[in-house]
Design a protein around this motif. Structure first.
Motif, PDB file in Angstrom:
ATOM      1  N   GLY A  19       0.816  -1.206   0.000  1.00 56.39           N
ATOM      2  CA  GLY A  19       0.000   0.000   0.000  1.00 56.39           C
ATOM      3  C   GLY A  19       0.850   1.256   0.000  1.00 56.39           C
ATOM      4  O   GLY A  19       2.028   1.242   0.373  1.00 56.39           O
ATOM      5  N   MET A  20       0.239   2.371  -0.429  1.00 57.98           N
ATOM      6  CA  MET A  20       0.962   3.634  -0.523  1.00 57.98           C
ATOM      7  C   MET A  20       0.013   4.791  -0.219  1.00 57.98           C
ATOM      8  O   MET A  20      -1.154   4.766  -0.607  1.00 57.98           O
ATOM      9  N   VAL A  21       0.526   5.787   0.501  1.00 57.91           N
ATOM     10  CA  VAL A  21      -0.207   7.038   0.679  1.00 57.91           C
ATOM     11  C   VAL A  21       0.698   8.180   0.239  1.00 57.91           C
ATOM     12  O   VAL A  21       1.898   8.195   0.530  1.00 57.91           O
TER      13      VAL A  21
ATOM     14  N   VAL B  52      -3.213  13.350  -0.579  1.00 55.91           N
ATOM     15  CA  VAL B  52      -3.750  13.643  -1.910  1.00 55.91           C
ATOM     16  C   VAL B  52      -4.075  12.382  -2.703  1.00 55.91           C
ATOM     17  O   VAL B  52      -4.854  12.445  -3.665  1.00 55.91           O
ATOM     18  N   ALA B  53      -3.503  11.225  -2.338  1.00 56.85           N
ATOM     19  CA  ALA B  53      -3.786  10.010  -3.102  1.00 56.85           C
ATOM     20  C   ALA B  53      -3.377   8.788  -2.291  1.00 56.85           C
ATOM     21  O   ALA B  53      -2.508   8.857  -1.410  1.00 56.85           O
ATOM     22  N   THR B  54      -4.026   7.667  -2.593  1.00 55.68           N
ATOM     23  CA  THR B  54      -3.649   6.376  -2.029  1.00 55.68           C
ATOM     24  C   THR B  54      -3.627   5.356  -3.162  1.00 55.68           C
ATOM     25  O   THR B  54      -4.201   5.581  -4.233  1.00 55.68           O
ATOM     26  N   GLY B  55      -2.962   4.245  -2.913  1.00 59.19           N
ATOM     27  CA  GLY B  55      -2.925   3.203  -3.938  1.00 59.19           C
ATOM     28  C   GLY B  55      -2.289   1.944  -3.404  1.00 59.19           C
ATOM     29  O   GLY B  55      -1.828   1.888  -2.268  1.00 59.19           O
ATOM     30  N   ALA B  56      -2.272   0.931  -4.246  1.00 60.72           N
ATOM     31  CA  ALA B  56      -1.643  -0.349  -3.907  1.00 60.72           C
ATOM     32  C   ALA B  56      -1.015  -0.933  -5.149  1.00 60.72           C
ATOM     33  O   ALA B  56      -1.387  -0.596  -6.285  1.00 60.72           O
TER      34      ALA B  56
END
Length: 261
Positions: free
Chosen positions: A182-184, A192-196
């Motif tokens: 995961g990433m923030v 401003v964004a999140t993802g995996a």
């Protein structure tokens, strides 16, 4: 029918990169231009850049998410070189003036431990050839006016590359599932964004295999030490001078960049 004015189009992009003055999209004048035409121009452009003394230190994959593929009407990613002149390290200051209309993306980068050449490379073989993975950011940029691009345009424009920020912490891939990382992303302390990792072709390791197999068509392989940018984990964020970005990744740590005038 093969594209005829490859050198002229490559020269136009070369000058746009040099002067930071955007040009009109090639597909405005000829909507029939497609991916193969874009790669023909890309190849000529890369030769011009390498003649100036730059180097290819790896490759980036773009359009690795389904929403981006749908937007441009394609069923596969595209790619472009990562140039030695575009590399930054964690915490570096990056001048916004190097770019035309930059946007920032957080990505997982793979570092090759051994060479990998297609065709027929599997995801398992790709993982075995990787020495580790790391946190990274990509700054994408377009040499076309207002990012008004279609597939041929972005492919010709080195897959809209601008610069990359690489962490010096490379984590062995053993026992890591890149899909689940995961990433923030925050800008000046605000989320401003999140993802995996799964946003990148379902599995970032699959991007490495795809690249090795796709590059094989041109007689090119991934080499030991090459970096592979596996694609954005979120929608690109427009950036400007005065901002500080921090991307925090599970298991990989964090990486930051300061955007200056």
């Amino acid at each position: 029918m093969p594209i005829e004015d490859v050198q002229d189009k490559a020269r136009a992009l070369y000058e746009a990169r040099r002067t930071r003055v955007p040009i009109e999209p090639f597909t405005d004048a000829d909507p029939s231009l497609g991916m193969a035409d874009g790669y023909a121009v890309q190849s000529a452009l890369v030769r011009m850049i390498l003649d100036d003394g730059d180097t290819v230190v790896g490759y980036k994959a773009g359009l690795t998410s389904k929403p981006m593929q749908t937007m441009l009407g394609v069923g596969q990613p595209d790619y472009g070189p990562v140039l030695g002149s575009t590399i930054y390290r964690d915490g570096d200051e990056i001048s916004a003036g190097r770019f035309i209309a930059p946007k920032l993306e957080a990505e997982i980068v793979f570092v090759m431990g051994s060479s990998l050449r297609g065709p027929g490379v599997t995801v398992e073989q790709a993982r075995a050839a990787v020495s580790g993975i790391a946190a990274s950011m990509e700054i994408v940029d377009s040499r076309f006016v207002d990012w008004r691009i279609k597939l041929c345009d972005t492919v010709a424009d080195l897959a809209s590359n601008g610069a990359v920020v690489l962490s010096e912490r490379v984590v062995p891939i053993d026992d890591l599932d890149p899909r689940l990382i995961g990433m923030v992303l925050s800008r000046d302390g605000e989320l401003v964004a999140t993802g995996a990792g799964a946003a990148a072709l379902g599995d970032p390791a699959a991007v490495v295999a795809w690249l090795a197999n796709t590059l094989a068509d041109d007689g090119v392989g991934l080499e030991a030490g090459h970096v592979v940018m596996t694609g954005a984990l979120h929608a690109a964020v427009p950036m400007q001078a005065g901002e500080t970005y921090l991307a925090e990744f599970d298991r990989l740590g964090s990486i930051s960049a300061h955007i200056v005038d």
